[in-house]
Design an enzyme around this catalytic site. Structure first.
Site, mmCIF file in Angstrom:
data_model
loop_
_atom_site.group_PDB
_atom_site.id
_atom_site.type_symbol
_atom_site.label_atom_id
_atom_site.label_comp_id
_atom_site.label_asym_id
_atom_site.label_seq_id
_atom_site.Cartn_x
_atom_site.Cartn_y
_atom_site.Cartn_z
ATOM 1 N N ILE A 1 -37.570 -51.676 -64.837
ATOM 2 C CA ILE A 1 -38.757 -51.810 -63.885
ATOM 3 C C ILE A 1 -39.355 -53.028 -64.083
ATOM 4 C CG2 ILE A 1 -40.912 -50.750 -63.366
ATOM 5 C CD1 ILE A 1 -39.693 -48.065 -64.374
ATOM 6 N N PRO A 2 -39.260 -54.149 -63.452
ATOM 7 C CA PRO A 2 -39.283 -55.318 -63.499
ATOM 8 C C PRO A 2 -40.770 -55.861 -63.623
ATOM 9 C CG PRO A 2 -38.718 -55.194 -61.227
ATOM 10 C CD PRO A 2 -38.415 -53.753 -61.999
ATOM 11 N N CYS A 3 -41.653 -55.602 -64.642
ATOM 12 C CA CYS A 3 -43.053 -55.937 -64.529
ATOM 13 C C CYS A 3 -43.104 -57.302 -64.983
ATOM 14 C CB CYS A 3 -43.542 -55.137 -65.636
ATOM 15 S SG CYS A 3 -43.000 -54.866 -67.276
ATOM 16 N N HIS A 4 -42.128 -58.042 -65.350
ATOM 17 C CA HIS A 4 -42.190 -59.422 -65.718
ATOM 18 C C HIS A 4 -42.176 -59.971 -64.417
ATOM 19 C CE1 HIS A 4 -37.846 -58.362 -65.198
ATOM 20 N NE2 HIS A 4 -37.605 -59.550 -64.507
#
Length: 283
Positions: free
Chosen positions: A248-251
């Site tokens: 889950i690409p919070c970056h």
């Protein structure tokens, strides 16, 4: 863990040291200077760098500079449409990693993990040691210890679901982990996600899942996408509480100014992730 992911973890250690040098001395460092700082020959350092990220050290330095976030926002910005479904089934990230996902119900979440058995294990990843957790339904936690330390990462994820039963079983998780980190030996269909969070958090994480690899968005854009345009601060908090980092690409969530914002597992990890993806996408 297989040889590829072990090497990726070692390579991240080299990348981390290079990031620190670039932060300190700027992007004008020569290949020879960088290699000397890490007690390597220029040829060996170049080879190691290129195997990890697929581009030369000089090109990678450009991806690691703070200005690269602004370039991403200008040239690789993703506009998220406010809808209930957000096009998750066809997004590049999900397709590339053969992911499927389901979310825990609000009632189940309120029980703080009671009745859940969560399996865990440590793995090497492209971004250093990774603590991975999952249920029978899929991966529910991925944390990185390169900056925070293993004890902190463990306590962080354990505290998310305090009433769950935790069982160490890396072999149960291994097929999913191989897929999650792009191992060549991974089989399709082996990296499901199980989202454990409050309803608002899950909406934010759904929006993150719709951002293609190599692209970015802003916290305010996510707030617009989930129909809560005034909830930018709450969105930022939910992004920071994402338990399944990388997948889950919070970056990929940045400030409007182009600043990186925060990152739960340390900004060097966030910068490395963005650079890793951008290099592969040819951004």
């Amino acid at each position: 863990m297989n040889v590829q992911t072990q090497e990726d973890g070692y390579h991240y250690g080299v990348m981390r040291r290079a990031i620190e040098l670039i932060d300190r001395d700027g992007d004008g460092l020569t290949l020879e200077a960088l290699a000397a700082q890490m007690d390597m020959s220029p040829a060996h350092f170049q080879r190691l760098f290129s195997r990890w990220v697929g581009v030369s050290p000089k090109r990678y330095q450009q991806y690691l500079t703070l200005g690269h976030a602004k370039v991403l926002l200008r040239e690789r910005f993703t506009t998220l449409e406010a809808s209930n479904n957000l096009g998750l089934s066809g997004t590049g990230r999900l397709h590339d990693l053969f992911l499927r996902w389901e979310a825990m119900s609000p009632g189940e979440f309120a029980r703080r993990g009671a009745g859940l058995t969560i399996y865990w294990g440590w793995f090497e990843s492209p971004f250093g040691p990774a603590l991975v957790m999952g249920t029978q339904k899929g991966l529910c936690g991925v944390g990185f210890a390169a900056e925070t330390g293993e004890e902190h990462a463990m306590q962080d994820l354990l505290s998310r679901w305090p009433d769950a039963e935790f069982v160490e079983d890396p072999m149960m998780l291994r097929p999913w982990v191989l897929t999650a980190f792009g191992a060549e030996s991974a089989d399709p269909g082996k990296a499901p996600l199980f989202l454990i969070g409050a309803p608002f958090q899950i909406k934010v994480w759904e929006a993150l899942l719709s951002i293609p690899s190599g692209q970015v968005t802003t916290y305010s854009e996510i707030a617009q996408a989930i129909g809560k345009p005034r909830a930018v601060r709450a969105v930022g908090t939910a992004v920071g509480r994402n338990p399944i980092s990388w997948l889950i690409p919070c970056h990929r969530a940045l400030r409007k100014s182009g600043g990186l914002g925060g990152y739960h597992w340390g900004l060097p990890v966030k910068r490395a992730m963005l650079a890793y993806e951008a290099a592969r996408a040819g951004v």
